[in-house]
Design a protein around this motif. Structure first.
Motif, PDB file in Angstrom:
ATOM      1  N   LEU A  82       0.838  -1.186   0.000  1.00  0.00           N
ATOM      2  CA  LEU A  82       0.000   0.000   0.000  1.00  0.00           C
ATOM      3  C   LEU A  82       0.878   1.244   0.000  1.00  0.00           C
ATOM      4  CD1 LEU A  82      -2.576  -1.172   2.681  1.00  0.00           C
ATOM      5  CD2 LEU A  82      -2.741  -1.356   0.215  1.00  0.00           C
ATOM      6  N   PHE A  83       0.361   2.324  -0.585  1.00  0.00           N
ATOM      7  CA  PHE A  83       1.143   3.541  -0.688  1.00  0.00           C
ATOM      8  C   PHE A  83       0.389   4.694  -0.043  1.00  0.00           C
ATOM      9  CE2 PHE A  83       4.448   1.882  -3.300  1.00  0.00           C
ATOM     10  CZ  PHE A  83       3.855   0.793  -3.897  1.00  0.00           C
ATOM     11  N   MET A  84       1.058   5.370   0.873  1.00  0.00           N
ATOM     12  CA  MET A  84       0.417   6.438   1.620  1.00  0.00           C
ATOM     13  C   MET A  84       0.523   7.757   0.861  1.00  0.00           C
ATOM     14  SD  MET A  84      -1.002   6.942   4.693  1.00  0.00           S
ATOM     15  CE  MET A  84      -0.236   5.849   5.881  1.00  0.00           C
ATOM     16  N   ILE A  85      -0.608   8.401   0.658  1.00  0.00           N
ATOM     17  CA  ILE A  85      -0.627   9.753   0.100  1.00  0.00           C
ATOM     18  C   ILE A  85      -0.655  10.748   1.257  1.00  0.00           C
ATOM     19  CG2 ILE A  85      -1.961  11.406  -1.262  1.00  0.00           C
ATOM     20  CD1 ILE A  85      -0.590   9.258  -2.889  1.00  0.00           C
ATOM     21  N   MET A  86       0.119  11.795   1.168  1.00  0.00           N
ATOM     22  CA  MET A  86       0.188  12.776   2.237  1.00  0.00           C
ATOM     23  C   MET A  86      -1.167  13.436   2.453  1.00  0.00           C
ATOM     24  SD  MET A  86       3.206  12.295   3.154  1.00  0.00           S
ATOM     25  CE  MET A  86       3.467  13.632   4.319  1.00  0.00           C
ATOM     26  N   PRO A  87      -1.375  14.058   3.620  1.00  0.00           N
ATOM     27  CA  PRO A  87      -2.673  14.683   3.920  1.00  0.00           C
ATOM     28  C   PRO A  87      -3.161  15.574   2.785  1.00  0.00           C
ATOM     29  CG  PRO A  87      -1.264  14.771   5.830  1.00  0.00           C
ATOM     30  CD  PRO A  87      -0.418  14.224   4.710  1.00  0.00           C
ATOM     31  N   THR A  88      -4.436  15.445   2.443  1.00  0.00           N
ATOM     32  CA  THR A  88      -4.988  16.176   1.311  1.00  0.00           C
ATOM     33  C   THR A  88      -6.281  16.880   1.690  1.00  0.00           C
ATOM     34  OG1 THR A  88      -6.059  15.902  -0.830  1.00  0.00           O
ATOM     35  CG2 THR A  88      -6.014  13.983   0.603  1.00  0.00           C
ATOM     36  N   PRO A  89      -6.464  18.122   1.244  1.00  0.00           N
ATOM     37  CA  PRO A  89      -7.690  18.855   1.542  1.00  0.00           C
ATOM     38  C   PRO A  89      -8.851  18.501   0.624  1.00  0.00           C
ATOM     39  CG  PRO A  89      -6.210  20.233   0.278  1.00  0.00           C
ATOM     40  CD  PRO A  89      -5.477  18.943   0.537  1.00  0.00           C
ATOM     41  N   VAL A  90      -8.650  17.567  -0.315  1.00  0.00           N
ATOM     42  CA  VAL A  90      -9.721  17.253  -1.260  1.00  0.00           C
ATOM     43  C   VAL A  90     -10.555  16.070  -0.793  1.00  0.00           C
ATOM     44  CG1 VAL A  90      -8.381  18.140  -3.187  1.00  0.00           C
ATOM     45  CG2 VAL A  90      -8.259  15.708  -2.639  1.00  0.00           C
ATOM     46  N   SER A  91     -10.362  15.634   0.435  1.00  0.00           N
ATOM     47  CA  SER A  91     -11.098  14.485   0.948  1.00  0.00           C
ATOM     48  C   SER A  91     -11.412  14.684   2.415  1.00  0.00           C
ATOM     49  CB  SER A  91     -10.274  13.203   0.758  1.00  0.00           C
ATOM     50  OG  SER A  91     -10.873  12.125   1.430  1.00  0.00           O
ATOM     51  N   THR A  92     -12.498  14.058   2.878  1.00  0.00           N
ATOM     52  CA  THR A  92     -12.843  14.099   4.295  1.00  0.00           C
ATOM     53  C   THR A  92     -11.759  13.425   5.123  1.00  0.00           C
ATOM     54  OG1 THR A  92     -15.193  14.057   3.767  1.00  0.00           O
ATOM     55  CG2 THR A  92     -14.576  13.466   6.009  1.00  0.00           C
ATOM     56  N   GLN A 199      10.123   5.343   3.669  1.00  0.00           N
ATOM     57  CA  GLN A 199      10.061   6.436   2.693  1.00  0.00           C
ATOM     58  C   GLN A 199      11.364   6.493   1.916  1.00  0.00           C
ATOM     59  OE1 GLN A 199       8.733  10.098   4.376  1.00  0.00           O
ATOM     60  NE2 GLN A 199       8.704  11.197   2.458  1.00  0.00           N
ATOM     61  N   GLY A 200      11.260   6.780   0.616  1.00  0.00           N
ATOM     62  CA  GLY A 200      12.450   6.920  -0.211  1.00  0.00           C
ATOM     63  C   GLY A 200      12.901   5.647  -0.899  1.00  0.00           C
ATOM     64  N   ILE A 201      12.043   4.593  -0.905  1.00  0.00           N
ATOM     65  CA  ILE A 201      12.423   3.340  -1.558  1.00  0.00           C
ATOM     66  C   ILE A 201      11.377   2.934  -2.592  1.00  0.00           C
ATOM     67  CG2 ILE A 201      13.761   2.489   0.396  1.00  0.00           C
ATOM     68  CD1 ILE A 201      11.366   0.788   1.197  1.00  0.00           C
ATOM     69  N   LEU A 209       2.779   6.267 -11.060  1.00  0.00           N
ATOM     70  CA  LEU A 209       1.580   6.549 -10.282  1.00  0.00           C
ATOM     71  C   LEU A 209       1.858   7.413  -9.060  1.00  0.00           C
ATOM     72  CD1 LEU A 209      -0.227   3.076 -10.230  1.00  0.00           C
ATOM     73  CD2 LEU A 209      -0.836   5.070 -11.563  1.00  0.00           C
ATOM     74  N   PHE A 210       3.014   7.206  -8.423  1.00  0.00           N
ATOM     75  CA  PHE A 210       3.301   7.851  -7.152  1.00  0.00           C
ATOM     76  C   PHE A 210       4.621   8.606  -7.206  1.00  0.00           C
ATOM     77  CE2 PHE A 210       1.029   3.878  -6.479  1.00  0.00           C
ATOM     78  CZ  PHE A 210      -0.079   4.289  -5.759  1.00  0.00           C
ATOM     79  N   SER A 211       4.700   9.650  -6.416  1.00  0.00           N
ATOM     80  CA  SER A 211       5.963  10.369  -6.269  1.00  0.00           C
ATOM     81  C   SER A 211       6.982   9.455  -5.595  1.00  0.00           C
ATOM     82  CB  SER A 211       5.746  11.623  -5.424  1.00  0.00           C
ATOM     83  OG  SER A 211       6.988  12.175  -5.032  1.00  0.00           O
ATOM     84  N   SER A 212       8.251   9.629  -5.953  1.00  0.00           N
ATOM     85  CA  SER A 212       9.303   8.778  -5.386  1.00  0.00           C
ATOM     86  C   SER A 212       9.449   8.952  -3.885  1.00  0.00           C
ATOM     87  CB  SER A 212      10.637   9.066  -6.077  1.00  0.00           C
ATOM     88  OG  SER A 212      10.993  10.431  -5.915  1.00  0.00           O
TER      89      SER A 212
END
Length: 237
Positions: A82-92, A199-201, A209-212
């Motif tokens: 699974l890949f964690m996306i940083m906190p986002t204001p576009v979702s509850t 992080q970083g691997i 799809l995801f930032s490195s």
């Protein structure tokens, strides 16, 4: 929701911020500079211009990502990472975890504000959602214990805290340990890793799809559903 939706939502957010700053610059800043020509007005104008450029570049980046991503459905569906996306204001929910195929599997958030006051609990409250199984969990964490509740608020798990990094399950047999560093988090159950966050691997094949720099989350496939919810809440602590 999939990762493409996330990038589309962020693109829309930054486009709105770019438009808002542009309106402020034209309607408020420019007339102020013409009337006063004082440094505060000029400084504010420079600051708003920098914001416009920043938001516009962010808009271009997320627009490019949302348009260039491959369809999540044509990628490998078997990934358990699974890949964690940083906190986002576009979702509850503040955090979203995506599988390697770009589909959202889990969401997590900390309950705050008016909603927490209604619950009348002095400790911290977290909520996680398993989108695949449609399971909602609520986790209460304070100085004495960690409790996990199901969607109907039934208590399904409780563990007493020994210290900040260790606690015992209520069955008296399972011991959970937490190891948290800046870019690394591990949760162990009786010495076996059930959560690893690094992080970083990021593998090269997934950087489309995801930032490195996106944190990579690995959950043990043999743990119970409430333990996954517990692990996500511990990571957010």
């Amino acid at each position: 929701m999939n990762i493409k939706d996330y990038y589309t939502g962020m693109s829309r957010l930054y486009s709105h911020q770019t438009i808002l700053c542009t309106i402020v610059f034209i309607i408020v800043i420019l007339p102020s500079i013409k009337i006063t020509q004082f440094f505060p007005a000029i400084g504010a104008g420079i600051f708003v211009l920098i914001l416009i450029v920043y938001f516009f570049l962010k808009y271009l980046y997320f627009t490019y990502k949302s348009n260039s991503l491959p369809s999540p459905r044509i990628l490998n569906q078997q990934s358990s990472t699974l890949f964690m996306i940083m906190p986002t204001p576009v979702s509850t929910y503040n955090w979203k975890l995506y599988t390697g195929n770009g589909l959202c599997r889990y969401s997590a958030m900390e309950v705050k504000g008016k909603e927490k006051k209604l619950i009348k609990y002095s400790g911290r409250i977290f909520r996680t959602m398993d989108h695949e199984k449609n399971l909602l969990w609520t986790i209460h964490i304070d100085k004495q214990a960690i409790k996990v509740f199901s969607h109907d608020q039934s208590l399904v798990f409780i563990a007493s805290k020994i210290d900040k990094k260790e606690f015992w399950a209520n069955n008296g047999k399972d011991r959970y340990q937490i190891q948290k560093k800046v870019y690394h988090c591990v949760v162990k159950k009786n010495g076996r890793k059930i959560l690893t966050v690094s992080q970083g691997i990021m593998p090269l094949r997934l950087q489309k799809l995801f930032s490195s720099s996106t944190p990579m989350v690995i959950l043990d496939s043999n743990i119970k559903d409430y333990e996954r919810a517990l692990c996500l809440a511990i990571f957010l602590l």
